[in-house]
Design an enzyme around this catalytic site. Structure first.
Site, PDB file in Angstrom:
ATOM      1  N   LYS A   1       0.813  -1.214   0.000  1.00 28.66           N
ATOM      2  CA  LYS A   1       0.000   0.000   0.000  1.00 28.66           C
ATOM      3  C   LYS A   1       0.848   1.267   0.000  1.00 28.66           C
ATOM      4  O   LYS A   1       0.306   2.375  -0.050  1.00 28.66           O
ATOM      5  CB  LYS A   1      -0.939   0.004   1.205  1.00 28.66           C
ATOM      6  CG  LYS A   1      -2.028  -1.060   1.144  1.00 28.66           C
ATOM      7  CD  LYS A   1      -2.966  -0.949   2.329  1.00 28.66           C
ATOM      8  CE  LYS A   1      -4.080  -1.983   2.237  1.00 28.66           C
ATOM      9  NZ  LYS A   1      -5.021  -1.900   3.410  1.00 28.66           N
TER      10      LYS A   1
ATOM     11  N   ASP B   1       3.606  -3.893  12.126  1.00 28.66           N
ATOM     12  CA  ASP B   1       2.450  -3.189  12.675  1.00 28.66           C
ATOM     13  C   ASP B   1       2.686  -3.048  14.169  1.00 28.66           C
ATOM     14  O   ASP B   1       3.053  -4.015  14.848  1.00 28.66           O
ATOM     15  CB  ASP B   1       1.180  -4.003  12.406  1.00 28.66           C
ATOM     16  CG  ASP B   1      -0.091  -3.211  12.707  1.00 28.66           C
ATOM     17  OD1 ASP B   1      -0.148  -2.579  13.776  1.00 28.66           O
ATOM     18  OD2 ASP B   1      -1.013  -3.236  11.872  1.00 28.66           O
TER      19      ASP B   1
ATOM     20  N   ASN C   1       8.315   6.607  16.058  1.00 29.09           N
ATOM     21  CA  ASN C   1       7.526   7.648  15.402  1.00 29.09           C
ATOM     22  C   ASN C   1       6.111   7.191  15.061  1.00 29.09           C
ATOM     23  O   ASN C   1       5.190   8.003  15.001  1.00 29.09           O
ATOM     24  CB  ASN C   1       8.240   8.093  14.119  1.00 29.09           C
ATOM     25  CG  ASN C   1       7.376   8.969  13.248  1.00 29.09           C
ATOM     26  OD1 ASN C   1       7.132  10.135  13.539  1.00 29.09           O
ATOM     27  ND2 ASN C   1       6.864   8.405  12.154  1.00 29.09           N
TER      28      ASN C   1
ATOM     29  N   SER D   1       6.323  12.164  20.735  1.00 27.47           N
ATOM     30  CA  SER D   1       5.069  12.336  21.471  1.00 27.47           C
ATOM     31  C   SER D   1       4.219  13.375  20.743  1.00 27.47           C
ATOM     32  O   SER D   1       4.158  13.390  19.516  1.00 27.47           O
ATOM     33  CB  SER D   1       5.374  12.750  22.916  1.00 27.47           C
ATOM     34  OG  SER D   1       4.189  12.910  23.660  1.00 27.47           O
TER      35      SER D   1
ATOM     36  N   TYR E   1      -5.922   9.646  22.611  1.00 31.42           N
ATOM     37  CA  TYR E   1      -4.656   9.949  21.948  1.00 31.42           C
ATOM     38  C   TYR E   1      -3.718  10.636  22.934  1.00 31.42           C
ATOM     39  O   TYR E   1      -2.544  10.243  23.076  1.00 31.42           O
ATOM     40  CB  TYR E   1      -4.902  10.846  20.734  1.00 31.42           C
ATOM     41  CG  TYR E   1      -3.636  11.328  20.064  1.00 31.42           C
ATOM     42  CD1 TYR E   1      -2.799  10.425  19.411  1.00 31.42           C
ATOM     43  CD2 TYR E   1      -3.280  12.667  20.071  1.00 31.42           C
ATOM     44  CE1 TYR E   1      -1.627  10.855  18.789  1.00 31.42           C
ATOM     45  CE2 TYR E   1      -2.117  13.110  19.449  1.00 31.42           C
ATOM     46  CZ  TYR E   1      -1.298  12.201  18.815  1.00 31.42           C
ATOM     47  OH  TYR E   1      -0.138  12.620  18.210  1.00 31.42           O
TER      48      TYR E   1
ATOM     49  N   LYS F   1      -0.087   9.182  24.482  1.00 28.28           N
ATOM     50  CA  LYS F   1       1.187   9.896  24.384  1.00 28.28           C
ATOM     51  C   LYS F   1       1.724  10.249  25.766  1.00 28.28           C
ATOM     52  O   LYS F   1       2.942  10.234  26.000  1.00 28.28           O
ATOM     53  CB  LYS F   1       1.017  11.158  23.537  1.00 28.28           C
ATOM     54  CG  LYS F   1       0.787  10.877  22.052  1.00 28.28           C
ATOM     55  CD  LYS F   1       1.943  10.120  21.437  1.00 28.28           C
ATOM     56  CE  LYS F   1       1.838  10.010  19.913  1.00 28.28           C
ATOM     57  NZ  LYS F   1       2.979   9.273  19.338  1.00 28.28           N
TER      58      LYS F   1
ATOM     59  N   THR G   1       2.050  18.120   7.796  1.00 31.81           N
ATOM     60  CA  THR G   1       2.119  16.753   7.301  1.00 31.81           C
ATOM     61  C   THR G   1       0.692  16.314   6.985  1.00 31.81           C
ATOM     62  O   THR G   1      -0.236  17.121   7.015  1.00 31.81           O
ATOM     63  CB  THR G   1       2.724  15.822   8.365  1.00 31.81           C
ATOM     64  OG1 THR G   1       1.827  15.747   9.482  1.00 31.81           O
ATOM     65  CG2 THR G   1       4.075  16.344   8.835  1.00 31.81           C
TER      66      THR G   1
END
Length: 283
Positions: free
Chosen positions: A39, A58, A82, A133, A147, A151, A182
Site C-alpha cells: 500500500k 504493525d 515515530n 510524542s 490519543y 502519548k 504533514t
C-alpha cells in the site's frame, strides 16, 4: 567510526519518512518500518532508492513479533518511535476496539520496540531512543482524550526509562511537536460509533471542525522539524547543543506556547494546594 544505524517506525509519510531520508543523506544506515509495503510502494521505492531498507511491522503486533523484527536489524544506534495515530471523537463515543488499538499502537508497540533495542544498546553501553510524542500529551484538547492519554503514557515510560539506563550510556529523548504541515490531519480518523447528538454543537464538534479546517494550513515546516530532531539525536547543527542535556525537545511555536500556558496553570494549582498537601502527615 562504523556507519550509525537507525530504526525508524512509521516511515510511510510525515516525520518518519522525512527523517529516514535525512539520516540516509548523512550516510547512515536506516531501517524503516511501516504496516504494508504493497500500500506504500512509492514510499518504499523512494527510501530504497536513497539507500534505505523497509520492513513491514504493525505496532499492534505481539511482543514476540516486534522483538524478533527489531532484533533482526542487528546493532541499533538510534531507535526512533515515530509510528502512531489518533482517533478524534469524544471519550464517551469510542468503541472497545478503538480504545485498545489506540493504546496498543501508541504505547505497547513502542514499549516492545524499546525492549528489543535496549539489550544491544546496554551491551554496547551506547545508544539513543527518541520517542515522538505530541503537544497533546501536555495540553490535551477536546476530542483527543485517548490519543493524549497514550502519548502521556509513552512520555511517563520515557522519563522512567531515562533514569533506568543512564548508567549504561543510553539516552532517551521525548519530542513534542505542535502542528506541522504533514498529512496527520488529512488522515483524520473519527470513531466508528455515532457521536451523541449533545456533542455535535459542543466544543467537541467545534474542535473536530477546527482540525479539519487546519489541514494544509499548519504553521510548522516538517523539513525544519525533522532537522531539529536529527540535530539533537546526532549532536550536530543548531539543536545539537542540547544532546545529552535535556530530556525533551519541543518543536513548533504553538507547542511551546501551549505547553508553557498549561505548565503555568499546573504550577498555580500546585501551589494553591501546598498547605493541604502538608496537612496529611501524622501529628
Amino acid at each position: 567510526m562504523s556507519q550509525p544505524v537507525w530504526v525508524i517506525t512509521g516511515v510511510s509519510n510525515g516525520f518518519g519518512f522525512l527523517l529516514t531520508l535525512r539520516a540516509l543523506k548523512a550516510g547512515h544506515r536506516v531501517v524503516g518500518t511501516l504496516r504494508n509495503k504493497a500500500k506504500n510502494t512509492r514510499t518504499v521505492q523512494q527510501i530504497e532508492a536513497a539507500g534505505g531498507e523497509v520492513m513491514e511491522m504493525d505496532m499492534t503486533e505481539s511482543q514476540e513479533s516486534i522483538h524478533r523484527k527489531i532484533k533482526s536489524v542487528g546493532r541499533i544506534d538510534y531507535l526512533i518511535n515515530n509510528a502512531g495515530y489518533a482517533i478524534f471523537c469524544c471519550l464517551e463515543q469510542m468503541s472497545e476496539k478503538e480504545v485498545n488499538t489506540q493504546i496498543a499502537t501508541n504505547v505497547f508497540g513502542p514499549v516492545y520496540a524499546m525492549q528489543a533495542a535496549l539489550e544491544g544498546m546496554r551491551a554496547r553501553r551506547s545508544g539513543l531512543i527518541v520517542n515522538i510524542s505530541s503537544i497533546a500529551a501536555k495540553d490535551p484538547l477536546p476530542t483527543s482524550a485517548l490519543y493524549a492519554a497514550s502519548k502521556a503514557a509513552l512520555e511517563a515510560a520515557s522519563e522512567s526509562l531515562a533514569k533506568e539506563v543512564a548508567d549504561f550510556g543510553i539516552g532517551v529523548t521525548i519530542v513534542n511537536p505542535g502542528a506541522f504541515r504533514t498529512n496527520f490531519l488529512g488522515q483524520l480518523q473519527l470513531s466508528e460509533n455515532p457521536m451523541p447528538s449533545d456533542y455535535k454543537d459542543s466544543v467537541v464538534g467545534q474542535t473536530i471542525q477546527k482540525f479539519a479546517n487546519a489541514d494544509g494550513n499548519q504553521a510548522g515546516d516538517p523539513e525544519k522539524g525533522v532537522e531539529r530532531i536529527f540535530e539533537i539525536a546526532t549532536g550536530e547543527g543548531i539543536a545539537g547543543e542540547l544532546k545529552g542535556k535535556v530530556l525533551r525537545l519541543v518543536i513548533g511555536e504553538d507547542a511551546f506556547t501551549r505547553m508553557k500556558s498549561n505548565n503555568d496553570r499546573f504550577v498555580q494549582d500546585f501551589m494553591m494546594g501546598k498547605k493541604f498537601a502538608f496537612s496529611t502527615a501524622f501529628d
